[in-house]
Design a protein around this motif. Sequence first.
Motif, mmCIF file in Angstrom:
data_model
loop_
_atom_site.group_PDB
_atom_site.id
_atom_site.type_symbol
_atom_site.label_atom_id
_atom_site.label_comp_id
_atom_site.label_asym_id
_atom_site.label_seq_id
_atom_site.Cartn_x
_atom_site.Cartn_y
_atom_site.Cartn_z
ATOM 1 N N ALA A 52 0.818 -1.218 0.000
ATOM 2 C CA ALA A 52 0.000 0.000 0.000
ATOM 3 C C ALA A 52 0.848 1.264 0.000
ATOM 4 C CB ALA A 52 -0.930 0.003 1.217
ATOM 5 N N MET A 53 2.158 1.134 0.234
ATOM 6 C CA MET A 53 3.033 2.300 0.283
ATOM 7 C C MET A 53 3.357 2.818 -1.119
ATOM 8 S SD MET A 53 3.557 3.110 3.392
ATOM 9 C CE MET A 53 1.941 2.498 3.854
ATOM 10 N N PRO A 54 3.754 4.079 -1.230
ATOM 11 C CA PRO A 54 4.168 4.611 -2.542
ATOM 12 C C PRO A 54 5.423 3.913 -3.053
ATOM 13 C CG PRO A 54 3.768 6.382 -0.951
ATOM 14 C CD PRO A 54 3.758 5.120 -0.182
ATOM 15 N N ILE A 55 5.734 4.163 -4.306
ATOM 16 C CA ILE A 55 6.958 3.617 -4.907
ATOM 17 C C ILE A 55 8.166 4.154 -4.148
ATOM 18 C CG2 ILE A 55 8.342 3.538 -7.020
ATOM 19 C CD1 ILE A 55 5.720 3.976 -8.572
ATOM 20 N N ALA A 56 9.138 3.292 -3.905
ATOM 21 C CA ALA A 56 10.328 3.682 -3.161
ATOM 22 C C ALA A 56 11.166 4.676 -3.956
ATOM 23 C CB ALA A 56 11.159 2.451 -2.827
ATOM 24 N N GLY A 57 11.727 5.658 -3.250
ATOM 25 C CA GLY A 57 12.605 6.615 -3.911
ATOM 26 C C GLY A 57 13.830 5.955 -4.514
ATOM 27 N N GLY A 58 14.264 4.822 -3.919
ATOM 28 C CA GLY A 58 15.418 4.113 -4.456
ATOM 29 C C GLY A 58 15.183 3.524 -5.835
ATOM 30 N N ALA A 59 13.928 3.430 -6.273
ATOM 31 C CA ALA A 59 13.651 2.907 -7.611
ATOM 32 C C ALA A 59 14.314 3.759 -8.689
ATOM 33 C CB ALA A 59 12.142 2.837 -7.852
ATOM 34 N N ALA A 60 14.449 5.056 -8.433
ATOM 35 C CA ALA A 60 15.096 5.938 -9.412
ATOM 36 C C ALA A 60 16.573 5.586 -9.562
ATOM 37 C CB ALA A 60 14.928 7.396 -8.993
ATOM 38 N N SER A 61 17.252 5.331 -8.435
ATOM 39 C CA SER A 61 18.676 4.988 -8.491
ATOM 40 C C SER A 61 18.890 3.641 -9.165
ATOM 41 C CB SER A 61 19.262 4.964 -7.081
ATOM 42 O OG SER A 61 19.155 6.228 -6.466
ATOM 43 N N TRP A 62 18.086 2.645 -8.783
ATOM 44 C CA TRP A 62 18.217 1.329 -9.406
ATOM 45 C C TRP A 62 17.899 1.403 -10.901
ATOM 46 C CZ3 TRP A 62 20.439 -2.771 -7.232
ATOM 47 C CH2 TRP A 62 20.526 -2.825 -5.837
ATOM 48 N N GLY A 63 16.854 2.144 -11.251
ATOM 49 C CA GLY A 63 16.503 2.274 -12.662
ATOM 50 C C GLY A 63 17.578 2.976 -13.462
ATOM 51 N N GLN A 64 18.193 3.982 -12.877
ATOM 52 C CA GLN A 64 19.272 4.692 -13.566
ATOM 53 C C GLN A 64 20.456 3.766 -13.812
ATOM 54 O OE1 GLN A 64 21.070 7.902 -11.335
ATOM 55 N NE2 GLN A 64 21.605 9.002 -13.186
ATOM 56 N N ASN A 65 20.838 2.980 -12.803
ATOM 57 C CA ASN A 65 21.965 2.059 -12.967
ATOM 58 C C ASN A 65 21.692 0.999 -14.029
ATOM 59 O OD1 ASN A 65 23.343 3.404 -10.932
ATOM 60 N ND2 ASN A 65 22.631 2.014 -9.325
ATOM 61 N N ALA A 66 20.415 0.646 -14.209
ATOM 62 C CA ALA A 66 20.059 -0.383 -15.187
ATOM 63 C C ALA A 66 19.804 0.184 -16.581
ATOM 64 C CB ALA A 66 18.815 -1.137 -14.721
ATOM 65 N N GLY A 67 19.912 1.502 -16.738
ATOM 66 C CA GLY A 67 19.693 2.110 -18.041
ATOM 67 C C GLY A 67 18.260 2.492 -18.306
ATOM 68 N N GLY A 68 17.481 2.735 -17.261
ATOM 69 C CA GLY A 68 16.082 3.093 -17.420
ATOM 70 C C GLY A 68 15.870 4.570 -17.692
ATOM 71 N N ASN A 69 14.617 4.923 -17.910
ATOM 72 C CA ASN A 69 14.210 6.308 -18.137
ATOM 73 C C ASN A 69 14.000 6.960 -16.772
ATOM 74 O OD1 ASN A 69 12.911 8.717 -18.711
ATOM 75 N ND2 ASN A 69 11.572 7.849 -20.271
ATOM 76 N N VAL A 70 15.016 7.669 -16.274
ATOM 77 C CA VAL A 70 14.981 8.205 -14.913
ATOM 78 C C VAL A 70 13.841 9.212 -14.715
ATOM 79 C CG1 VAL A 70 16.290 9.433 -13.154
ATOM 80 C CG2 VAL A 70 17.428 7.768 -14.607
ATOM 81 N N PRO A 71 13.634 10.175 -15.623
ATOM 82 C CA PRO A 71 12.495 11.088 -15.414
ATOM 83 C C PRO A 71 11.159 10.359 -15.291
ATOM 84 C CG PRO A 71 13.949 11.968 -17.083
ATOM 85 C CD PRO A 71 14.438 10.587 -16.791
ATOM 86 N N LEU A 72 10.991 9.265 -16.027
ATOM 87 C CA LEU A 72 9.743 8.513 -15.943
ATOM 88 C C LEU A 72 9.608 7.864 -14.557
ATOM 89 C CD1 LEU A 72 7.179 7.416 -17.245
ATOM 90 C CD2 LEU A 72 8.537 5.522 -18.174
ATOM 91 N N VAL A 73 10.705 7.306 -14.036
ATOM 92 C CA VAL A 73 10.649 6.717 -12.694
ATOM 93 C C VAL A 73 10.303 7.781 -11.664
ATOM 94 C CG1 VAL A 73 11.907 5.422 -10.942
ATOM 95 C CG2 VAL A 73 12.345 4.983 -13.332
ATOM 96 N N VAL A 74 10.959 8.938 -11.757
ATOM 97 C CA VAL A 74 10.707 10.020 -10.806
ATOM 98 C C VAL A 74 9.246 10.444 -10.859
ATOM 99 C CG1 VAL A 74 11.237 12.425 -10.260
ATOM 100 C CG2 VAL A 74 13.083 10.843 -10.807
ATOM 101 N N ALA A 75 8.701 10.564 -12.067
ATOM 102 C CA ALA A 75 7.300 10.947 -12.202
ATOM 103 C C ALA A 75 6.383 9.900 -11.588
ATOM 104 C CB ALA A 75 6.954 11.164 -13.673
ATOM 105 N N MET A 76 6.723 8.622 -11.750
ATOM 106 C CA MET A 76 5.923 7.560 -11.136
ATOM 107 C C MET A 76 5.995 7.636 -9.613
ATOM 108 S SD MET A 76 6.751 4.278 -13.574
ATOM 109 C CE MET A 76 6.320 4.256 -15.311
ATOM 110 N N ILE A 77 7.180 7.920 -9.082
ATOM 111 C CA ILE A 77 7.329 8.040 -7.623
ATOM 112 C C ILE A 77 6.445 9.166 -7.094
ATOM 113 C CG2 ILE A 77 8.947 8.631 -5.771
ATOM 114 C CD1 ILE A 77 11.134 7.276 -7.482
ATOM 115 N N VAL A 78 6.508 10.312 -7.763
ATOM 116 C CA VAL A 78 5.690 11.448 -7.333
ATOM 117 C C VAL A 78 4.209 11.118 -7.484
ATOM 118 C CG1 VAL A 78 5.122 13.861 -7.791
ATOM 119 C CG2 VAL A 78 7.500 13.108 -7.867
ATOM 120 N N GLY A 79 3.842 10.478 -8.606
ATOM 121 C CA GLY A 79 2.435 10.135 -8.824
ATOM 122 C C GLY A 79 1.909 9.181 -7.774
ATOM 123 N N SER A 80 2.691 8.159 -7.426
ATOM 124 C CA SER A 80 2.228 7.210 -6.415
ATOM 125 C C SER A 80 2.181 7.850 -5.034
ATOM 126 C CB SER A 80 3.133 5.976 -6.392
ATOM 127 O OG SER A 80 4.418 6.298 -5.902
#
Length: 333
Positions: free
Chosen positions: A124-152
Amino acid sequence: MMIRMVGTVQRWLLALMIVCYLLAAVVPGPGEVLRTLALRMLGSGGSVTMPMVLLAVMLSTAGLGVRMQDLRAVAGRPLRLASGVAVNALLPVALLPVAALCLRAWPDAAEVECLAVGLLLVLAMPIAGGAASWGQNAGGNVPLVVAMIVGSTLLSPVTVPWGLTVSAALVGPAGGGAFVLALIVLPCLAGIIARAMLGERRAARTAPVIKLINIVNILLLCYINASGALGQALSHPDPDFLILAACVAGAVCCLSFLTGRWISRWTRCDTPDGISLTFATGMNNTSAAAVLAASWFAHRPQVLLPILAYSLLQKLAASLFGTRPPAPPAAQS
């Protein structure tokens, strides 16, 4: 110097978290003392504990890492953003009934309730802020992760009270839902506003210090939360429940990551967006869940065990899902 030190600590963060767990199991006393420190709020029956303060600091520093231009960059792709936030919010509805069916044969109904409540609070908790760091290290779309974190996080006025309501129905009254809502949402928004007021140049200069403070804060919160649960688990050992909590938390965690990966393929995301959706779906703010469990379900300390297991296991799962994907043949030629 500061940037190199922060980078080194980030690379060893998982190992440091394991050390905090071991320290909480061997020397739980200081953590239990810090966990019980509280400042009573005048004019209300509630109080602010040390874990609550640390959680607020963690969420506000996460908000400081949000750049408004990054959020605007993903505004033109609302389907990706909405799918990540929606999948993360709906995971309890999809996964918990499956877990409940699998646990029907377990002989101790009280342990099953504590396990279900712990997992429900995590999901039930929001997306973890650490998802942005893990996603960045894996080559993800960091702005999209950040937007998802804020949205959740902005959706947490719906998800968090729902999780508390269902949890209270299972193991007894929780209370304080409005205060918990303020504890989770307001610090993150305060961090976003503070960054906008500082400006990008000053925010960039202070970023290494903020990251170091956040890392120390996470490790201290990990130790304090684990001290109460692991101390009681070792003083009254129940190996069956410990193994059950670890196995079920690991299974739910892996299913969360796999759900994100399946949704990314079903929606035909490109590789960076798919990585972002996978981490946003798989990683939840376990620190917030642990604070809630320790504060409002103190009468059921076993609720903390699946949360702590999930906290560690989602880092392990992120490391498994976090391998940078190989470049497609066209890019390699």
